[in-house]
Scaffold this motif. Structure first.
Motif, PDB file in Angstrom:
ATOM      1  N   TYR A  52      19.910  11.532 -23.817  1.00  0.00           N
ATOM      2  CA  TYR A  52      19.313  10.200 -23.675  1.00  0.00           C
ATOM      3  C   TYR A  52      20.345   9.079 -23.827  1.00  0.00           C
ATOM      4  CZ  TYR A  52      16.352   6.150 -24.445  1.00  0.00           C
ATOM      5  OH  TYR A  52      15.778   4.913 -24.352  1.00  0.00           O
ATOM      6  N   ILE A  76      14.898  13.114 -22.317  1.00  0.00           N
ATOM      7  CA  ILE A  76      14.360  12.204 -23.339  1.00  0.00           C
ATOM      8  C   ILE A  76      14.932  12.579 -24.704  1.00  0.00           C
ATOM      9  CG2 ILE A  76      12.242  11.536 -22.138  1.00  0.00           C
ATOM     10  CD1 ILE A  76      10.726  13.559 -23.888  1.00  0.00           C
ATOM     11  N   THR A  77      15.664  13.670 -24.756  1.00  0.00           N
ATOM     12  CA  THR A  77      16.309  14.097 -26.006  1.00  0.00           C
ATOM     13  C   THR A  77      17.775  13.675 -26.000  1.00  0.00           C
ATOM     14  OG1 THR A  77      16.740  16.222 -24.923  1.00  0.00           O
ATOM     15  CG2 THR A  77      14.843  16.113 -26.386  1.00  0.00           C
ATOM     16  N   GLY A  78      18.325  13.512 -27.201  1.00  0.00           N
ATOM     17  CA  GLY A  78      19.748  13.205 -27.321  1.00  0.00           C
ATOM     18  C   GLY A  78      20.582  14.444 -27.036  1.00  0.00           C
TER      19      GLY A  78
END
Lengths: 254, 94
Positions: A52, A76-78
């Protein structure tokens, strides 16, 4: 009787569809419409996903991707950039309040990675969890994982490498210092491994799915019941794919 | 003036920061914090970037502002922390 979770085996999809489905499951689960869900999937065409917080311009050689027919998508995740090619990808979606999930984010990475370790063991592979988000075998990375928590729901997804092609990977990813690219490639080759490299033979996607299913059941003491996406999840996924994950606005936002 | 830094946080992740600032007074006009770290909630990074505008690129002021945003908005960083962010921003000025 053991708690029953849903198992989805959605096969191979585009990067945009894959990320949209994970997000749709997260929304459906947060609304109590579907049980905790474990999903296994692959990528067709191969694709790069970036974390992200990463910048497309800094991480991806967009021209090289186009030339090789490789898609790219922002998660949507790091976490970091991943070249998804020969691998099995999993996701787990579960309420944050579920007793199986530690409140502490790092501990929950460890718990979910334990399921993967049980799965790898089924394939005769002894791995270890390496915080923050990796699984190593003989000190080499075989799996990367990334977690988000939204609307009181945990989504963790990650990859287990079946095979790895470091040269192709580096032709698609940007390296901050071109002068050390060759050294970097040889370093990465020393630091990354794959299921096929370890067992010394071809292992099918489906074999890994079976092993990972066992791994999740073992770690969480649950029964995974084969299911399908609900109509609502499919509709939601189609919307996320169209309005978010396939758009320049989303993918180039950083 | 716009400059960038790449900083590997000890025991953490790779931070890539880009800062646009006023050379005369070292005040940040715009900042982009990118990298392979984790932050919960993720959207808080945009808020952090916004709140760092008009901050002077100076260790004490940066650290104080970053810590106050983390506290106020209940941000949880993994793989980076307030000190790491501060160092990454300071490196843009070197």
């Amino acid at each position: 009787m053991k708690e029953q979770w849903r198992l989805l085996q959605t096969g191979f999809s585009t990067a945009f569809s894959n990320m949209a489905i994970d997000r749709a499951i997260l929304v459906a689960n947060s609304q109590g419409k579907v049980p905790p869900t474990v999903r296994f999937y692959g990528w067709n065409p191969p694709a790069i996903s970036i974390g992200y917080f990463q910048s497309v311009a800094e991480e991806i050689d967009v021209k090289a991707c186009k030339k090789l027919g490789v898609d790219y998508v922002r998660r949507i995740t790091g976490g970091g950039a991943v070249f998804h090619d020969k691998e099995v990808t999993y996701s787990i979606v579960i309420p944050e309040a579920h007793p199986a999930i530690p409140k502490n984010i790092l501990k929950s990475y460890g718990r979910i990675c334990n399921a993967l370790l049980h799965g790898l063991k089924q394939l005769g592979i002894q791995g270890t969890y390496a915080p923050i988000n990796d699984i190593l075998v003989d000190g080499k990375k075989i799996s990367g994982n990334a977690q988000t928590r939204k609307v009181n729901t945990v989504l963790q997804h990650g990859t287990i490498l079946l095979d790895v092609d470091v040269e192709t990977m580096f032709s698609l990813l940007k390296v901050s210092n071109e002068k050390i690219k060759d050294k970097l490639i040889s370093d990465i080759k020393q630091r990354v491994t794959s299921i096929e490299h370890i067992v010394g033979k071809k292992i099918h996607f489906e074999e890994v799915e079976v092993a990972l299913k066992f791994g999740f059941e073992e770690e969480f003491d649950v029964k995974l019941i084969q299911g399908i996406l609900t109509k609502e999840e499919k509709t939601l996924a189609a919307q996320f794919e169209k309005k978010c994950f396939s758009t320049t606005q989303w993918n180039h936002r950083r | 003036m716009r400059s960038q830094s790449v900083y590997k946080v000890p025991q953490g992740k790779l931070l890539k920061i880009s800062v646009e600032y006023n050379e005369k007074n070292n005040v940040i006009k715009n900042i982009w914090i990118t990298g392979d770290f984790f932050a919960y909630p993720e959207e808080a990074i945009e808020l952090m970037e916004k709140k760092l505008r008009n901050t002077v690129i100076e260790q004490g002021q940066l650290l104080e502002q970053i810590r106050s945003v983390i506290t106020e908005y209940h941000i949880q960083f993994i793989g980076v922390d307030a000190e790491g962010l501060t160092k990454g921003i300071l490196m843009c000025k070197l």
